[in-house]
Design a protein around this motif. Structure first.
Motif, PDB file in Angstrom:
ATOM      1  N   VAL A  97       9.348  69.247 115.661  1.00 13.07           N
ATOM      2  CA  VAL A  97      10.212  68.139 115.808  1.00 13.07           C
ATOM      3  C   VAL A  97       9.547  66.831 116.289  1.00 13.07           C
ATOM      4  O   VAL A  97       9.039  67.187 117.381  1.00 13.07           O
ATOM      5  CB  VAL A  97      11.453  68.569 116.481  1.00 13.07           C
ATOM      6  N   GLY A  98       9.679  65.904 115.849  1.00 10.33           N
ATOM      7  CA  GLY A  98       9.158  64.578 116.456  1.00 10.33           C
ATOM      8  C   GLY A  98       7.628  64.427 116.285  1.00 10.33           C
ATOM      9  O   GLY A  98       7.139  63.356 116.702  1.00 10.33           O
ATOM     10  N   SER A  99       6.850  64.818 115.342  1.00 11.62           N
ATOM     11  CA  SER A  99       5.781  64.926 115.148  1.00 11.62           C
ATOM     12  C   SER A  99       5.148  63.797 114.426  1.00 11.62           C
ATOM     13  O   SER A  99       4.109  63.391 114.038  1.00 11.62           O
ATOM     14  CB  SER A  99       5.088  66.217 114.540  1.00 11.62           C
ATOM     15  N   GLY A 100       6.272  62.832 113.774  1.00 13.86           N
ATOM     16  CA  GLY A 100       5.896  61.889 112.966  1.00 13.86           C
ATOM     17  C   GLY A 100       5.636  62.190 111.512  1.00 13.86           C
ATOM     18  O   GLY A 100       4.820  61.483 110.888  1.00 13.86           O
ATOM     19  N   LYS A 101       6.394  62.829 110.910  1.00 18.88           N
ATOM     20  CA  LYS A 101       6.149  63.209 109.229  1.00 18.88           C
ATOM     21  C   LYS A 101       6.802  62.048 108.458  1.00 18.88           C
ATOM     22  O   LYS A 101       6.171  61.929 107.409  1.00 18.88           O
ATOM     23  CB  LYS A 101       7.233  64.420 108.939  1.00 18.88           C
ATOM     24  N   THR A 102       7.815  61.268 108.874  1.00 22.48           N
ATOM     25  CA  THR A 102       8.528  60.013 108.153  1.00 22.48           C
ATOM     26  C   THR A 102       7.403  59.213 107.852  1.00 22.48           C
ATOM     27  O   THR A 102       7.385  58.480 107.004  1.00 22.48           O
ATOM     28  CB  THR A 102       9.725  59.547 108.909  1.00 22.48           C
ATOM     29  N   VAL A 103       6.551  58.721 108.917  1.00 19.55           N
ATOM     30  CA  VAL A 103       5.541  57.497 108.611  1.00 19.55           C
ATOM     31  C   VAL A 103       4.368  58.133 107.799  1.00 19.55           C
ATOM     32  O   VAL A 103       3.919  57.371 106.918  1.00 19.55           O
ATOM     33  CB  VAL A 103       4.930  57.451 110.120  1.00 19.55           C
ATOM     34  N   THR A 120      -0.501  70.475 107.898  1.00 22.53           N
ATOM     35  CA  THR A 120       0.266  70.579 109.341  1.00 22.53           C
ATOM     36  C   THR A 120       0.101  69.457 110.308  1.00 22.53           C
ATOM     37  O   THR A 120      -1.256  69.173 110.483  1.00 22.53           O
ATOM     38  CB  THR A 120      -0.063  71.838 109.782  1.00 22.53           C
ATOM     39  N   ILE A 121       0.951  68.974 110.676  1.00 21.17           N
ATOM     40  CA  ILE A 121       0.870  67.977 111.892  1.00 21.17           C
ATOM     41  C   ILE A 121       0.913  68.694 113.268  1.00 21.17           C
ATOM     42  O   ILE A 121       2.112  69.064 113.368  1.00 21.17           O
ATOM     43  CB  ILE A 121       2.057  66.798 111.807  1.00 21.17           C
ATOM     44  N   ASP A 122      -0.099  69.007 113.872  1.00 20.24           N
ATOM     45  CA  ASP A 122      -0.085  69.918 115.155  1.00 20.24           C
ATOM     46  C   ASP A 122      -0.301  69.128 116.227  1.00 20.24           C
ATOM     47  O   ASP A 122      -0.695  69.730 117.166  1.00 20.24           O
ATOM     48  CB  ASP A 122      -1.138  70.955 114.859  1.00 20.24           C
ATOM     49  N   GLU A 123       0.153  67.752 116.287  1.00 24.49           N
ATOM     50  CA  GLU A 123       0.144  67.174 117.469  1.00 24.49           C
ATOM     51  C   GLU A 123       1.297  66.200 117.752  1.00 24.49           C
ATOM     52  O   GLU A 123       1.572  65.524 116.781  1.00 24.49           O
ATOM     53  CB  GLU A 123      -1.301  66.277 117.169  1.00 24.49           C
ATOM     54  N   LEU A 124       1.838  65.879 118.760  1.00 23.76           N
ATOM     55  CA  LEU A 124       2.885  65.276 119.108  1.00 23.76           C
ATOM     56  C   LEU A 124       2.455  63.753 119.373  1.00 23.76           C
ATOM     57  O   LEU A 124       1.441  63.728 120.132  1.00 23.76           O
ATOM     58  CB  LEU A 124       3.945  65.702 120.116  1.00 23.76           C
ATOM     59  N   PRO A 125       3.086  62.991 119.094  1.00 22.53           N
ATOM     60  CA  PRO A 125       2.577  61.512 119.677  1.00 22.53           C
ATOM     61  C   PRO A 125       2.820  61.302 120.978  1.00 22.53           C
ATOM     62  O   PRO A 125       3.410  62.021 121.756  1.00 22.53           O
ATOM     63  CB  PRO A 125       3.859  60.607 118.915  1.00 22.53           C
TER      64      PRO A 125
END
Length: 698
Positions: free
Chosen positions: A301-307, A453-458
């Motif tokens: 949640v909140g990792s920035g998939k939309t961009v 996999t986005i494994d880092e939060l902004p």
């Protein structure tokens, strides 16, 4: 008047099929159509009719089989009408058989002098040992005992065990269970596994002395063979789909130097994280190939998939193709729409908005813009794939939270994207999920997908503190809300139901809205649920996002996509009723700004063991991958994947939390069979999956 000529018997209708019996209809309802279906309909448990226990050796509550002679039988009227038979075994010990529900056939069988074998749970009664409602039959003295355990099958009221046992035994003889797999395809390290026929014979009729514990915990070699065969069929189905897709053609979408992709990167008000750059490059490399991409983008949640999806869309649009983004709810679709318009419209990209609530001329205008190609990007709900929507040049489809679509919807979408066979190029497909997929699940159900996999939060995301409160501390939680509002913050309060339920003792959203409105005078408290008209939902969300509304009482329509950085407190009522993934998604609605955020899980008592496990996991970790792993352990893969929406269990026999080694062997064997024995591979999939192969690819 001349007589009509006699009917031509050669053209007469075939005789009508005889009507089906109740057991036959019941078998069909259970999906038992083919011999192989019956062969794979395995027992729930077994009864041991291979030995007799003397009455003197019976133990209270332990099932056992006795053989004795009826001394007398009579109907007693007090305390209620019942049939009572007194039996004596060869050692002279007495036991009572008691039937609270009985038929004349019971009375006829239990005549004085009759030799009876009965199986049940003995217990101490007022008049000595007794069995209540045992299974029994009359036998001749010295009749041989069963030499195998007796299976007890899943069934229904219209399908007696005796009928089903005969049907299964007959089907086992006829079913095509010959060995298909060459020795090299069998799991390594399991050389002593039985053949499929031997395994099923053992599972239906275990020999006397077989280990019931090994059978019940599914560690018996017969179970290992069965689970391997099922996993192999699933892996073959996935790999076949992957190879079939590799033969298709798709547009090669390449980012132009100085094009829309680079302009979007330069215009973004934030820098991408390293993980976002990595997965964006993986997707860009995929869509640059002339074969259809089939990739899952997962991130917490909140990792920035939309961009990342927007960057992929920019590449497709710059190459002269359209992009469609579909979300399961209007609220989530609207969030995407707002962001994408903000990022892409200033760069000259036409964006269309299609949802079920948009009707009439407004919808028609959008449909025309899509068909003409004027709208390069189309955002919406399942309305995007309705029959009247035709794309001019669809090059990329993005599906957010794809697992929340029903299986039928996912199949419809895939067929829509595949076209009718006349179009020459297929679009690339990117699926996004904020519910991370545990590794074993990805190996099983996404074997035909590439996974990013986005494994880092902004930076700037604040950790959310999770607190557990029993429902009797509700007043304390409401007092905490007042403190948050005094600091200029906003609050979510999530309820699991909309209105009164006669079966669940849950506070509903309407009641809670009234209670909070009374407790917080002078503050605007809003209500949001799925049954509200779309325009009303949009108005409520606008007030909350704009900061005019202090508290939003909602059902789980806010689970995904809602982004209000000023919201710092999330209260989830009856949290024990939610799944772990859902709780994690809801918690992700706060902690999006700079203020310290809290998620309060209000729970009712007493808690079930699964409820305790879920709440403990939420309190102990914020890692979405760890949450997903525990969710899989608690709920199992079918519920985790939304399999229940299809009516078909994804795996009937294998357990991904325990059978990962077998799954790895199945992956190896599937690749080997497709490469060296393609005919065997096809036969294996047909034997196991038949029509269900489609659902595994949905």
């Amino acid at each position: 008047m001349p007589k009509a000529p006699p009917a031509d018997s050669s053209q007469s209708s075939p005789p009508a099929a005889p009507p089906k019996s109740a057991p036959q209809r019941a078998m069909e309802k259970l999906g038992l159509h083919r011999d192989i279906d019956l062969a794979l309909h395995l027992p729930l448990r077994y009864e041991d009719e291979t030995r007799l226990t003397p009455v003197a050796e019976l133990r209270d509550g332990e099932p056992a089989q006795i053989e004795a002679t009826v001394r007398d039988a009579r109907i007693e009227l007090r305390p209620r009408r019942q049939l009572v038979a007194r039996l004596v075994d060869d050692d002279g010990d007495v036991i009572v058989l008691r039937f609270l529900h009985f038929y004349p056939s019971h009375q006829k069988a239990l005549q004085p002098g009759a030799r009876i074998r009965a199986r049940g749970e003995p217990r101490g009664g007022f008049f000595g040992l007794e069995m209540v409602h045992p299974a029994f039959k009359t036998v001749e003295p010295g009749a041989p005992l069963a030499d195998v355990l007796t299976p007890v099958y899943p069934t229904s009221a219209q399908l007696p065990q005796a009928y089903l046992r005969k049907a299964v035994a007959s089907a086992l003889k006829r079913a095509p269970l010959h060995e298909l797999l060459p020795a090299e395809a069998l799991p390594q390290g399991h050389e002593n596994l039985p053949s499929l026929r031997e395994a099923l014979q053992c599972l239906h009729h275990p020999p006397a002395g077989a280990s019931l514990s090994a059978l019940e915990d599914k560690q018996h070699p017969a179970w290992q063979r069965l689970k391997f065969e099922e996993l192999l069929a699933q892996q073959l189905s996935q790999l076949q789909a992957q190879r079939e897709r590799a033969r298709l053609k798709a547009p090669a979408l390449q980012a132009a130097r100085g094009g829309l992709h680079e302009k979007l990167l330069a215009a973004l008000p934030f820098a991408l994280t390293g993980a976002q750059r990595r997965v964006a490059d993986e997707i860009a490399a995929d869509i640059a190939r002339p074969q259809p991409m089939h990739r899952l983008l997962q991130g917490d949640v909140g990792s920035g998939k939309t961009v990342v999806a927007a960057l992929a869309a920019a590449v497709a649009i710059d190459a002269g193709w359209q992009c469609a983004l579909m979300a399961p709810t209007e609220i989530l679709a609207e969030q995407h729409f707002a962001k994408l318009v903000q990022w892409l419209e200033p760069l000259g990209v036409g964006v269309a908005w299609l949802t079920g609530s948009r009707k009439g001329k407004a919808r028609q205008r959008m449909v025309e813009r899509v068909a003409s190609g004027e709208a390069a990007l189309v955002v919406g709900t399942h309305a995007v794939i309705q029959d009247d929507v035709q794309f001019a040049r669809l090059g990329l489809a993005v599906i957010d939270e794809q697992h929340r679509f029903g299986v039928a919807q996912r199949l419809q979408l895939r067929r829509k994207l595949e076209g009718d066979g006349t179009q020459k190029l297929e679009p690339h497909l990117l699926m996004m999920s904020a519910t991370p997929i545990p590794r074993t699940l990805a190996m099983a159900y996404f074997a035909d997908l590439e996974v990013s996999t986005i494994d880092e939060l902004p930076p700037g995301r604040t950790p959310v503190l999770t607190k557990l409160f029993a429902d009797n501390r509700r007043a304390d939680v409401i007092a905490r809300i007042g403190d948050e509002l005094a600091q200029g913050r906003q609050v979510y309060w999530v309820c699991p139901l909309i209105e009164e339920s006669e079966t669940l003792d849950l506070k509903n959203a309407t009641e809670t809205h009234a209670q909070l409105s009374a407790a917080l005078p002078g503050r605007m408290v809003g209500l949001l649920h799925g049954r509200m008209p779309a325009a009303e939902k949009s108005a409520v969300m606008s007030l909350f996002k704009g900061g005019e509304m202090a508290v939003l009482v909602a059902t789980t329509v806010i689970e995904v996509g809602v982004d209000v950085p000023n919201a710092s407190l999330m209260v989830i009522e009856h949290a024990e009723r939610f799944g772990l993934a859902q709780l994690h998604q809801l918690r992700g609605r706060v902690g999006r700004g700079t203020a310290a955020s809290v998620c309060v899980l209000l729970y009712g008592t007493p808690l079930s063991p699964a409820g305790k496990e879920r709440l403990r996991a939420m309190a102990e970790t914020q890692d979405g991958f760890e949450i997903a792993r525990r969710d899989l352990e608690i709920r199992g893969p079918g519920e985790f994947m939304g399999a229940r929406q299809s009516g078909d269990a994804l795996l009937r026999f294998a357990d991904l939390t325990e059978d990962a080694p077998l799954l790895r062997e199945a992956r190896r064997s599937a690749a080997l069979l497709l490469e060296r024995h393609p005919t065997v591979a096809r036969a294996h999939v047909e034997r196991w999956l038949e029509s269900r192969a489609e659902y595994l690819k949905a």
